[in-house]
Design a protein around this motif. Structure first.
Motif, mmCIF file in Angstrom:
data_model
loop_
_atom_site.group_PDB
_atom_site.id
_atom_site.type_symbol
_atom_site.label_atom_id
_atom_site.label_comp_id
_atom_site.label_asym_id
_atom_site.label_seq_id
_atom_site.Cartn_x
_atom_site.Cartn_y
_atom_site.Cartn_z
ATOM 1 N N VAL A 118 0.849 -1.187 0.000
ATOM 2 C CA VAL A 118 0.000 0.000 0.000
ATOM 3 C C VAL A 118 0.886 1.238 0.000
ATOM 4 C CG1 VAL A 118 -0.206 0.005 2.540
ATOM 5 C CG2 VAL A 118 -1.905 1.199 1.141
ATOM 6 N N LEU A 119 0.515 2.204 -0.827
ATOM 7 C CA LEU A 119 1.198 3.488 -0.879
ATOM 8 C C LEU A 119 0.292 4.517 -0.212
ATOM 9 C CD1 LEU A 119 3.568 5.262 -1.910
ATOM 10 C CD2 LEU A 119 2.216 5.624 -4.004
ATOM 11 N N ILE A 120 0.803 5.165 0.800
ATOM 12 C CA ILE A 120 0.024 6.153 1.552
ATOM 13 C C ILE A 120 0.178 7.505 0.876
ATOM 14 C CG2 ILE A 120 -0.267 7.299 3.782
ATOM 15 C CD1 ILE A 120 0.940 4.724 5.023
ATOM 16 N N ASN A 121 -0.908 8.054 0.397
ATOM 17 C CA ASN A 121 -0.876 9.318 -0.339
ATOM 18 C C ASN A 121 -1.008 10.543 0.566
ATOM 19 O OD1 ASN A 121 -0.741 7.909 -2.819
ATOM 20 N ND2 ASN A 121 -2.968 7.619 -2.787
ATOM 21 N N ARG A 122 -1.446 10.341 1.792
ATOM 22 C CA ARG A 122 -1.589 11.449 2.736
ATOM 23 C C ARG A 122 -1.146 10.947 4.111
ATOM 24 N NH1 ARG A 122 -7.328 14.378 3.063
ATOM 25 N NH2 ARG A 122 -6.817 14.598 0.840
ATOM 26 N N LYS A 123 -0.060 11.524 4.608
ATOM 27 C CA LYS A 123 0.504 11.061 5.877
ATOM 28 C C LYS A 123 -0.491 11.309 7.011
ATOM 29 C CE LYS A 123 4.516 11.531 8.918
ATOM 30 N NZ LYS A 123 5.814 12.214 9.147
ATOM 31 N N PRO A 124 -0.762 10.287 7.816
ATOM 32 C CA PRO A 124 -1.739 10.467 8.897
ATOM 33 C C PRO A 124 -1.142 11.166 10.110
ATOM 34 C CG PRO A 124 -0.887 8.238 8.966
ATOM 35 C CD PRO A 124 -0.256 8.894 7.759
ATOM 36 N N ALA A 125 -2.035 11.726 10.931
ATOM 37 C CA ALA A 125 -1.639 12.284 12.224
ATOM 38 C C ALA A 125 -1.681 11.176 13.272
ATOM 39 C CB ALA A 125 -2.587 13.412 12.622
ATOM 40 N N PRO A 126 -0.888 11.290 14.313
ATOM 41 C CA PRO A 126 -0.926 10.263 15.369
ATOM 42 C C PRO A 126 -2.341 10.084 15.931
ATOM 43 C CG PRO A 126 0.948 11.721 15.678
ATOM 44 C CD PRO A 126 0.122 12.326 14.582
ATOM 45 N N GLY A 127 -2.768 8.843 16.018
ATOM 46 C CA GLY A 127 -4.090 8.529 16.563
ATOM 47 C C GLY A 127 -5.246 8.721 15.599
ATOM 48 N N GLN A 128 -4.933 9.074 14.338
ATOM 49 C CA GLN A 128 -6.002 9.364 13.383
ATOM 50 C C GLN A 128 -6.888 8.140 13.147
ATOM 51 O OE1 GLN A 128 -5.216 11.975 9.905
ATOM 52 N NE2 GLN A 128 -5.703 10.155 8.691
ATOM 53 N N TRP A 129 -8.201 8.355 13.223
ATOM 54 C CA TRP A 129 -9.244 7.356 12.980
ATOM 55 C C TRP A 129 -9.150 6.151 13.913
ATOM 56 C CZ3 TRP A 129 -12.738 9.968 10.896
ATOM 57 C CH2 TRP A 129 -12.501 10.833 9.826
ATOM 58 N N ILE A 130 -8.575 6.382 15.099
ATOM 59 C CA ILE A 130 -8.577 5.318 16.109
ATOM 60 C C ILE A 130 -9.566 5.691 17.203
ATOM 61 C CG2 ILE A 130 -7.246 4.142 17.903
ATOM 62 C CD1 ILE A 130 -4.766 4.439 16.177
ATOM 63 N N ARG A 131 -10.518 4.830 17.455
ATOM 64 C CA ARG A 131 -11.428 5.000 18.587
ATOM 65 C C ARG A 131 -10.764 4.362 19.808
ATOM 66 N NH1 ARG A 131 -15.837 2.372 15.228
ATOM 67 N NH2 ARG A 131 -16.899 4.042 14.068
ATOM 68 N N ARG A 132 -10.538 5.177 20.829
ATOM 69 C CA ARG A 132 -9.823 4.691 21.996
ATOM 70 C C ARG A 132 -10.755 3.927 22.938
ATOM 71 N NH1 ARG A 132 -4.706 4.358 20.499
ATOM 72 N NH2 ARG A 132 -3.869 6.371 19.736
ATOM 73 N N VAL A 133 -10.170 3.000 23.677
ATOM 74 C CA VAL A 133 -10.926 2.238 24.664
ATOM 75 C C VAL A 133 -11.611 3.193 25.639
ATOM 76 C CG1 VAL A 133 -8.905 1.968 26.161
ATOM 77 C CG2 VAL A 133 -10.802 0.353 26.346
ATOM 78 N N ALA A 134 -12.884 2.948 25.930
ATOM 79 C CA ALA A 134 -13.697 3.721 26.879
ATOM 80 C C ALA A 134 -13.964 5.152 26.413
ATOM 81 C CB ALA A 134 -13.071 3.732 28.264
ATOM 82 N N SER A 135 -13.691 5.462 25.142
ATOM 83 C CA SER A 135 -13.948 6.826 24.661
ATOM 84 C C SER A 135 -15.439 7.143 24.608
ATOM 85 C CB SER A 135 -13.332 7.024 23.273
ATOM 86 O OG SER A 135 -13.847 6.080 22.343
ATOM 87 N N ASP A 136 -16.276 6.131 24.537
ATOM 88 C CA ASP A 136 -17.727 6.341 24.567
ATOM 89 C C ASP A 136 -18.250 6.209 25.993
ATOM 90 O OD1 ASP A 136 -20.423 6.543 24.087
ATOM 91 O OD2 ASP A 136 -20.607 4.650 23.004
ATOM 92 N N ILE A 137 -18.006 5.069 26.632
ATOM 93 C CA ILE A 137 -18.500 4.811 27.987
ATOM 94 C C ILE A 137 -17.384 4.179 28.811
ATOM 95 C CG2 ILE A 137 -20.251 3.624 29.378
ATOM 96 C CD1 ILE A 137 -21.916 3.366 26.790
#
Length: 397
Positions: A118-137
């Motif tokens: 896979v070639l990444i065309n846009r470098k991600p930011a740290p934590g991008q699109w990660i749902r963290r544990v207990a972030s909802d409840i």
């Protein structure tokens, strides 16, 4: 002019002071708990989400590994991947757990991929699109308060943390009967002087909206003894008895004397329009609410008085309807000396139109309207004025 009449606020306060929630609590399947009133607050027994997971379909990566990576594994929702090896990415799908070592998700739209790399065309930011544990409840957090009438999303929330059953208050038993020898049911011959009993349909529907266990005792003959007999029976079998008609001072109005003979009348007349005759009292351990016979008066007084009383008696904590400040697109030049509840409807310009006649016998106005304008006693309304509007959506919750 309103001497001897209670204000709407005084009358409602008196009624609510007597309301007491039903004591019996039932444990019902969460799947069947919608519209029931929660008896005890509910707390989560788990973190949601329980693991860090992907918010997108894409690739789990370690940012420091660069923009061109070998695709070493595929992680579907419901499965768990292995630790991310240096220089590799994991094909990942929404909801799937983040593999150890990954610190960002690159959404698939920002990549160029083959089966192997896979070639990444846009470098991600740290934590991008990660749902963290207990972030909802977070585990132990209150998710539903006591006294809430459960909506579909509430039962879904309870299920999302594994709650299989919910403690709810027993349904309120409500008895309903109607007085008037002139009343007939649709389908029966309509003799001269008779009318169809529309209030039976309106009030039954309202009782069902508020989740009560309905016991309909039908129409009662216009005699004191017949009224007393049905009143005794309904009071013995129900928590609350609601009637329509017979609470005025006419010769054939037997509800008020029947309540005084069988129990106690706590209040009678209210300074409101429509709906001045409104009786409240108790018969034995049951509460009694007598509504006017005029169809609009019966409908309006149910929403303004019976609704909050039933909610309080069911254990609901939030019973106040949320009013909207709206623009009047009409003139109301001759206000009554009593507090008025006017039938009104939204127009396409975002203002309120008034039904042409506000007569308490014109049931068409209630079906046409979107709600009620709560107009203070003696207040004239000019086009462009702000008014206090109670939408049916609020009065039906």
């Amino acid at each position: 002019m309103n001497k001897g009449l209670l204000s709407v606020d005084e009358a409602l306060a008196q009624m609510l002071a007597h309301a007491r929630p039903v004591r019996e609590i039932e444990e019902v399947p969460t799947l069947e708990a919608t519209k029931r009133v929660l008896a005890r607050a509910q707390r989560s027994t788990m973190d949601v989400p329980p693991l860090d997971n992907s918010a997108m379909d894409g690739y789990a990566v370690r940012i420091a590994d660069g923009l061109k990576l070998r695709v070493a594994q595929k992680i579907m929702a419901g499965s768990v991947g292995s630790a991310l090896e240096p220089g590799t990415a994991a094909r990942i799908f929404t909801g799937a757990p983040i593999p150890p070592g990954a610190d960002a998700i690159v959404m698939q739209e920002h990549t160029t991929a083959t089966a192997e790399e896979v070639l990444i065309n846009r470098k991600p930011a740290p934590g991008q699109w990660i749902r963290r544990v207990a972030s909802d409840i977070a585990k132990g957090a209150e998710i539903l308060p006591a006294g809430k009438r459960l909506l579909p999303q509430d039962t879904g929330l309870a299920a999302s943390v594994g709650i299989r059953t919910l403690p709810v208050r027993r349904k309120l038993r409500l008895g309903l009967f109607f007085t008037g020898d002139e009343l007939v049911m649709p389908g029966e011959p309509l003799a001269p002087g008779r009318i169809y009993n529309s209030n039976r349909f309106t009030l039954r529907g309202l009782v069902e909206v508020f989740g009560c266990e309905l016991r309909d005792y039908g129409s009662v003959p216009d005699t004191l003894e017949a009224t007393r007999e049905v009143l005794r029976k309904s009071a013995a079998e129900c928590d609350v008895v609601v009637t329509s008609g017979g609470v005025s001072v006419g010769e054939a109005d037997y509800v008020k004397p029947a309540v005084e003979a069988e129990g106690r009348l706590l209040m009678w007349r209210i300074a409101m329009k429509p709906g001045r005759p409104l009786a409240f009292g108790n018969v034995g351990d049951s509460f009694f609410i007598g509504l006017p016979g005029n169809p609009v008066s019966s409908f309006v007084t149910f929403l303004i008085f019976v609704r909050p009383f039933l909610l309080r008696a069911q254990g609901v904590t939030d019973i106040e309807p949320h009013a909207i400040a709206a623009r009047a697109d009409f003139d109301w030049r001759e206000p009554d000396s009593r507090r008025e509840f006017l039938r009104a409807k939204w127009n396409r310009d975002g203002g309120l139109e008034l039904y042409p006649t506000q007569d308490s016998a014109v049931l068409t106005s209630t079906a046409w309207a979107d709600g009620l304008i709560d107009n203070p006693a003696g207040r004239a309304i000019a086009k462009g004025d702000a008014v206090r509007f109670l939408p049916y959506a609020e009065l039906y919750r």
